[in-house]
Design a protein around this motif. Sequence first.
Motif, PDB file in Angstrom:
ATOM      1  N   ILE A  26      36.856  -6.941  89.587  1.00  0.00           N
ATOM      2  CA  ILE A  26      37.778  -5.974  88.997  1.00  0.00           C
ATOM      3  C   ILE A  26      37.069  -5.141  87.933  1.00  0.00           C
ATOM      4  O   ILE A  26      36.421  -5.683  87.035  1.00  0.00           O
ATOM      5  N   GLY A  27      37.193  -3.819  88.038  1.00  0.00           N
ATOM      6  CA  GLY A  27      36.609  -2.907  87.064  1.00  0.00           C
ATOM      7  C   GLY A  27      37.648  -2.347  86.111  1.00  0.00           C
ATOM      8  O   GLY A  27      38.856  -2.581  86.264  1.00  0.00           O
ATOM      9  N   PHE A  28      37.167  -1.604  85.123  1.00  0.00           N
ATOM     10  CA  PHE A  28      38.051  -0.991  84.126  1.00  0.00           C
ATOM     11  C   PHE A  28      37.653   0.460  83.949  1.00  0.00           C
ATOM     12  O   PHE A  28      36.458   0.783  83.907  1.00  0.00           O
ATOM     13  N   VAL A  29      38.648   1.351  83.828  1.00  0.00           N
ATOM     14  CA  VAL A  29      38.362   2.769  83.628  1.00  0.00           C
ATOM     15  C   VAL A  29      38.995   3.231  82.312  1.00  0.00           C
ATOM     16  O   VAL A  29      40.214   3.185  82.148  1.00  0.00           O
ATOM     17  N   GLY A  30      38.141   3.646  81.385  1.00  0.00           N
ATOM     18  CA  GLY A  30      38.600   4.117  80.085  1.00  0.00           C
ATOM     19  C   GLY A  30      37.428   4.188  79.133  1.00  0.00           C
ATOM     20  O   GLY A  30      36.633   3.245  79.051  1.00  0.00           O
ATOM     21  N   SER A  31      37.293   5.293  78.420  1.00  0.00           N
ATOM     22  CA  SER A  31      36.177   5.462  77.479  1.00  0.00           C
ATOM     23  C   SER A  31      36.455   4.660  76.221  1.00  0.00           C
ATOM     24  O   SER A  31      37.372   4.979  75.455  1.00  0.00           O
ATOM     25  N   VAL A  89      32.661  -0.763  84.330  1.00  0.00           N
ATOM     26  CA  VAL A  89      33.451  -0.143  83.255  1.00  0.00           C
ATOM     27  C   VAL A  89      33.081   1.336  83.209  1.00  0.00           C
ATOM     28  O   VAL A  89      31.971   1.701  82.824  1.00  0.00           O
ATOM     29  N   LEU A  90      34.009   2.180  83.632  1.00  0.00           N
ATOM     30  CA  LEU A  90      33.735   3.605  83.797  1.00  0.00           C
ATOM     31  C   LEU A  90      34.393   4.426  82.694  1.00  0.00           C
ATOM     32  O   LEU A  90      35.518   4.131  82.270  1.00  0.00           O
ATOM     33  N   GLU A  91      33.705   5.465  82.251  1.00  0.00           N
ATOM     34  CA  GLU A  91      34.276   6.374  81.262  1.00  0.00           C
ATOM     35  C   GLU A  91      35.161   7.406  81.953  1.00  0.00           C
ATOM     36  O   GLU A  91      34.877   7.841  83.070  1.00  0.00           O
ATOM     37  N   ASP A  92      36.242   7.793  81.257  1.00  0.00           N
ATOM     38  CA  ASP A  92      37.169   8.761  81.854  1.00  0.00           C
ATOM     39  C   ASP A  92      37.365  10.010  81.003  1.00  0.00           C
ATOM     40  O   ASP A  92      38.027  10.947  81.434  1.00  0.00           O
ATOM     41  N   ARG A  93      36.795  10.039  79.766  1.00  0.00           N
ATOM     42  CA  ARG A  93      37.012  11.191  78.888  1.00  0.00           C
ATOM     43  C   ARG A  93      35.869  11.308  77.894  1.00  0.00           C
ATOM     44  O   ARG A  93      35.121  10.357  77.666  1.00  0.00           O
ATOM     45  N   ASP A  94      35.771  12.499  77.269  1.00  0.00           N
ATOM     46  CA  ASP A  94      34.734  12.695  76.258  1.00  0.00           C
ATOM     47  C   ASP A  94      35.241  12.277  74.885  1.00  0.00           C
ATOM     48  O   ASP A  94      36.368  11.787  74.753  1.00  0.00           O
ATOM     49  N   GLU A  95      34.433  12.489  73.864  1.00  0.00           N
ATOM     50  CA  GLU A  95      34.782  12.020  72.523  1.00  0.00           C
ATOM     51  C   GLU A  95      35.975  12.760  71.942  1.00  0.00           C
ATOM     52  O   GLU A  95      36.606  12.295  70.981  1.00  0.00           O
ATOM     53  N   LEU A  96      36.321  13.923  72.525  1.00  0.00           N
ATOM     54  CA  LEU A  96      37.495  14.684  72.073  1.00  0.00           C
ATOM     55  C   LEU A  96      38.754  14.288  72.826  1.00  0.00           C
ATOM     56  O   LEU A  96      39.831  14.807  72.558  1.00  0.00           O
ATOM     57  N   GLY A  97      38.596  13.373  73.788  1.00  0.00           N
ATOM     58  CA  GLY A  97      39.753  12.929  74.553  1.00  0.00           C
ATOM     59  C   GLY A  97      40.038  13.760  75.791  1.00  0.00           C
ATOM     60  O   GLY A  97      41.073  13.576  76.435  1.00  0.00           O
ATOM     61  N   TYR A 119      37.531  13.701  82.131  1.00  0.00           N
ATOM     62  CA  TYR A 119      36.469  14.233  82.981  1.00  0.00           C
ATOM     63  C   TYR A 119      37.034  14.691  84.324  1.00  0.00           C
ATOM     64  O   TYR A 119      37.959  14.083  84.877  1.00  0.00           O
ATOM     65  N   ASP A 120      36.450  15.765  84.837  1.00  0.00           N
ATOM     66  CA  ASP A 120      36.826  16.230  86.176  1.00  0.00           C
ATOM     67  C   ASP A 120      36.184  15.363  87.257  1.00  0.00           C
ATOM     68  O   ASP A 120      36.738  15.185  88.345  1.00  0.00           O
ATOM     69  N   ASN A 121      34.996  14.836  86.939  1.00  0.00           N
ATOM     70  CA  ASN A 121      34.268  14.017  87.913  1.00  0.00           C
ATOM     71  C   ASN A 121      34.073  12.596  87.378  1.00  0.00           C
ATOM     72  O   ASN A 121      33.834  12.404  86.187  1.00  0.00           O
ATOM     73  N   ILE A 122      34.186  11.633  88.261  1.00  0.00           N
ATOM     74  CA  ILE A 122      34.008  10.230  87.914  1.00  0.00           C
ATOM     75  C   ILE A 122      32.743   9.708  88.599  1.00  0.00           C
ATOM     76  O   ILE A 122      32.562   9.900  89.809  1.00  0.00           O
ATOM     77  N   ASP A 123      31.886   9.054  87.830  1.00  0.00           N
ATOM     78  CA  ASP A 123      30.671   8.457  88.395  1.00  0.00           C
ATOM     79  C   ASP A 123      30.958   7.012  88.789  1.00  0.00           C
ATOM     80  O   ASP A 123      31.133   6.141  87.933  1.00  0.00           O
ATOM     81  N   PHE A 124      31.011   6.770  90.102  1.00  0.00           N
ATOM     82  CA  PHE A 124      31.253   5.423  90.596  1.00  0.00           C
ATOM     83  C   PHE A 124      29.928   4.698  90.836  1.00  0.00           C
ATOM     84  O   PHE A 124      28.927   5.314  91.204  1.00  0.00           O
ATOM     85  N   PRO A 125      29.902   3.387  90.650  1.00  0.00           N
ATOM     86  CA  PRO A 125      28.684   2.618  90.945  1.00  0.00           C
ATOM     87  C   PRO A 125      28.503   2.454  92.460  1.00  0.00           C
ATOM     88  O   PRO A 125      29.448   2.624  93.238  1.00  0.00           O
ATOM     89  N   ASP A 126      27.295   2.137  92.857  1.00  0.00           N
ATOM     90  CA  ASP A 126      27.049   1.896  94.285  1.00  0.00           C
ATOM     91  C   ASP A 126      27.761   0.629  94.748  1.00  0.00           C
ATOM     92  O   ASP A 126      28.346   0.595  95.833  1.00  0.00           O
TER      93      ASP A 126
END
Length: 346
Positions: free
Chosen positions: A188-193, A223-231, A234-241
């Motif tokens: 199980i992964g998590f998405v959130g900066s 654990v994937l980031e979903d936003r920048d430091e301003l909140g 992101y338009d694009n999500i980098d998924f792991p292989d």
Amino acid sequence: MKNGVRMIDIAEKLGVSVVTVSNALAGRDGVSEQVRQQICKTAEEMGYKPSGAGSKKKMDSQKTGKSVAILTSERFIGSMGTFYWELTANISNKLSAANVVMVYESISRANEKNLVLPTSVMEGRVDGAIVIGQLSRDYAMALSKIEIPLLFVDFYVSRCSVDSVNSDSYHGGYMVTDYLVERGHENIGFVGSLNTTSSINDRYLGYRKCLMENNLTYKKEWVLEDRDELGILYDNIDFPDDMPTAFVCNSDETAFRIIAALKSKGVRVPEDISVVGYDNYTVSNICIPAITTVEVDLMKMASESVELMLKKLDNPEYTEGRRIISGKLIEKDSVLDLRSHGGKTV
């Protein structure tokens, strides 16, 4: 203001903080008499006048009741601001029902960065302030130095002694992760900066606790980031292989984007990867599939926020720390039960 002179202009001329200028002009404690006299003299020489009235004293005499500022960061306005708009509307309605005037003010990114505090607060035009949505630590600390009743909603800052009303993000993160575990998910992964908001951090910690208690593997690359430091999301999500079988997302908006990104790569939800969100807001229902999520009781958050602010308006010394509002799991269509598929995705 017609003359264009602001508190920040006085502060810059004297080399003091805007908070000091505000306290001096409002007659609050925390400023020496010598500094107070210097500030008042400079303000008069520069032609400074509080906006909207000749003086705070005059404004106070014209008030028929209390007034409260509702403050939100500019980044919560727009496509990702609908959750906060409803919360703001609920709080506003309940303030009105209590005969309290609401003054809304958006905090721009530039003002937040440069610690330019809200005009309604600095000019003494409100009796209290409710901040909805995460502010930077420095800005929250600066705001907390203004001696009016202050309340944070849907976030908290550990170094600020400011009361807050929050959803139970820690338990909610645990609960939605455990829902996946119960249905046979082990990866199980998590998405959130992380470190963007206190609620994201708490939901992540609930996720980690659930993995730990169930002896499940934690992988940093999941654990994937979903936003920048301003909140800004992101338009694009980098998924792991190497992908997990499920993602816990910190919000329904993020879950919606994750599902869209997975579909664009030919990954089916929930047949290949399950996705859960948080908030149970509109986007969770319009998504295909509808997103399993944790519902935040916005009406209760609004009621508790107004109740606490009314107590603080009656007694500015009143404090009680954090009020936590429990959420509940809402089961929809975005999770595959691996127990009925031999523990494997199809």
